[in-house]
Scaffold this motif. Sequence first.
Motif, PDB file in Angstrom:
ATOM      1  N   THR A  26      81.467  95.392 -16.074  1.00 58.06           N
ATOM      2  CA  THR A  26      82.821  95.489 -15.512  1.00 58.06           C
ATOM      3  C   THR A  26      83.664  94.302 -15.975  1.00 58.06           C
ATOM      4  OG1 THR A  26      82.032  96.679 -13.577  1.00 58.06           O
ATOM      5  CG2 THR A  26      84.118  95.520 -13.324  1.00 58.06           C
ATOM      6  N   LEU A  27      83.063  93.130 -15.936  1.00 55.99           N
ATOM      7  CA  LEU A  27      83.802  91.924 -16.341  1.00 55.99           C
ATOM      8  C   LEU A  27      84.098  91.926 -17.840  1.00 55.99           C
ATOM      9  CD1 LEU A  27      82.438  88.834 -14.433  1.00 55.99           C
ATOM     10  CD2 LEU A  27      84.818  89.374 -14.862  1.00 55.99           C
ATOM     11  N   TYR A  33      74.488 100.068 -11.924  1.00 54.75           N
ATOM     12  CA  TYR A  33      75.831  99.501 -12.096  1.00 54.75           C
ATOM     13  C   TYR A  33      75.684  98.076 -12.611  1.00 54.75           C
ATOM     14  CZ  TYR A  33      80.164  97.154 -10.756  1.00 54.75           C
ATOM     15  OH  TYR A  33      81.313  96.405 -10.776  1.00 54.75           O
ATOM     16  N   GLU A  86      77.823  94.565 -13.005  1.00 54.75           N
ATOM     17  CA  GLU A  86      79.026  93.756 -12.771  1.00 54.75           C
ATOM     18  C   GLU A  86      79.427  93.063 -14.078  1.00 54.75           C
ATOM     19  OE1 GLU A  86      80.935  93.565 -10.186  1.00 54.75           O
ATOM     20  OE2 GLU A  86      82.174  91.866 -10.805  1.00 54.75           O
ATOM     21  N   GLU A  87      78.411  92.690 -14.862  1.00 55.98           N
ATOM     22  CA  GLU A  87      78.656  92.020 -16.138  1.00 55.98           C
ATOM     23  C   GLU A  87      79.482  92.937 -17.055  1.00 55.98           C
ATOM     24  OE1 GLU A  87      74.936  90.921 -17.846  1.00 55.98           O
ATOM     25  OE2 GLU A  87      75.845  89.923 -19.571  1.00 55.98           O
ATOM     26  N   LYS A 140      73.188  93.387 -17.705  1.00 52.50           N
ATOM     27  CA  LYS A 140      72.185  93.502 -16.631  1.00 52.50           C
ATOM     28  C   LYS A 140      72.669  94.527 -15.602  1.00 52.50           C
ATOM     29  CE  LYS A 140      70.138  90.382 -13.255  1.00 52.50           C
ATOM     30  NZ  LYS A 140      68.745  90.695 -13.304  1.00 52.50           N
TER      31      LYS A 140
END
Lengths: 434, 169
Positions: free
Chosen positions: B55-56, B50, B52-53, B41
């Motif tokens: 990145t994790l 961007y 965050e999911e 997402k």
Amino acid sequence: MSYSTKKLSEEKVFKDPVHRYIHVRDQVIWDLIGTKEFQRLRRIKQLGTTFLTFHGAEHSRFSHSLGVYEIVRRIVDDVFKGRTEWDESNRLLALCSALLHDLGHGPFSHSFEKVFQFDHEYFTQAIILGDTEVNGILRAVEEDFPQKVAEVIAKTSENKVVVSLISSQIDADRMDYLQRDAYYTGVSYGHFDMERILRLMRPWEDQVVIKHSGMHAVEDYIMSRYQMYWQVYFHPVTRSGEVILNKILQRAKELYEQKYQFKHEPKHFYSLFEGNLTLEDHLNLDEAVVLYYFQVWQKEEDPILRDLCHRFLNRNLFKYIEFEPSNNEYKKYMSLVKLFEQANINPEYYLVIDSSSDLPYDFYRPGEEEERLPIHLLMPGGELRELSRESEIVEAISGKRRTDHKLYFPMDILKEKQMDESVRKEIFDLLHIT
Amino acid sequence: MLLEHAKLLGAIRVTGEVVGRKKLQKMIYIAKKLSFPFQEKFEFHFYGPYSEELTLQIEELINMGFLMEQKEKKGGYIQYRYRLTENGEEFLKTVQFKNDPALQSCLLHMNEQSARFLELVSTVLYFDSLSKDDIIEKIAKVKRKQNYTEEEIEEAFQFIHKLKREITH
């Protein structure tokens, strides 16, 4: 007096357990709260399946949205007002954006988004810009006002200061939900000195920054965020509830695609299953509707759908073990898939890996290489410094990588189902069940 | 089983190495917008779309030992390089992961570009429901600091066209 500046004859207040009172003086805000699209948020829980772990966590997106509005109201009316960097004409834009920022959330939003691949931001935009009561009120302010509000919420507005108030690493949204979620779950984390942070917030070029003297209050906020992440949002039992919820939706969709004859036709879900959810269908879906279907699906012929709904409604959740793919455990998982199939247990629904990246929450990261704007402190000399460069506490927790995977499975089925005892033993050994 | 992680690993394997977190974010976003089945997402942030999911997931892949992240100082900032480890290769082999050939070709084209250019391309795609003129106007507003020239913006449109052609062929 124009509608945009019209005040109520008497201030209205909502009693609120987090902020004590939520004050409404603007006619526009009062009218927006009264719309059916905003009232619908009363029927959407803020924390999805967390109530299965923390029974108090039944609060709604309605109360959170009012809380975010109240925080922004305090910032613009009590802190920013009169400052040269703040353009007072942005006040109503900031208040409306704060109030409406979660408008497009659906029931159990995160699960629905995962399974059906839609995003609530799209529906927030659709409600604000479409043929709705909310749109009518915003248009009465100014013809292009709905567009301006929609752009702030989508973070695509050129008005970056207002965007930062609603959505940044230290914004009104996070400040409300951390405190509200802490209050309703009953945990002792999530508390910080919000009043001090608000007092020391400053509009600065195209962002909101915190005066250096507020650093310790911000440290507390970062710690709260970190602790709430691991203790509440990422609780393994909540994740088990979410796993089952995802699987119910996945199963219902699969059955629909297989032309299964539901005893109770899931009419509210048809457009979701078909991938063409309209705004009207979206607004008709809330958690009361979804839970009604789960109730009646307990009587369906399909054993998987029936079982999963029964588990969700009666809190008969999956058990879990830690799962570490780096130790070649993914090979163990693949063996388990085969064993589950031999035991006639569908691994697609009953053997589920859940990872930290599946969660819609995050903790603070300084944001290297221009990924996201970090929290900036305004130093006495007038320059900006990223928070973790000044605070050892923040540096200590924001630099640490911590990821987590769990493997969920139904212990009761594994123990009670008829199967070859050698298969059962192998499954038990791999899952460390004694 | 960790299918989304496998897709990311597969994408990085195609390129050999991706230099820069921002670049990796934009490559996956662009691929998703071109209808390749990435599920992360994305939201619009200060520097464009961007996730965050994502990145994790990258952090998870590093912690699993499937992906190597190399940190290097570059002028005033830190740059990250990403490449698969032997364990990562073995994981993809075990789960029998195969990339779509069209995706491979698009990723290779993207990896030849700078992060700045991909930021522009991803922003154009983010606003693809608008007309071309409105997109150009939007970029001038939301990407004021990046000072993209008219030539760069036109190049971004051409680049998207080229990627779409790769898919249809």
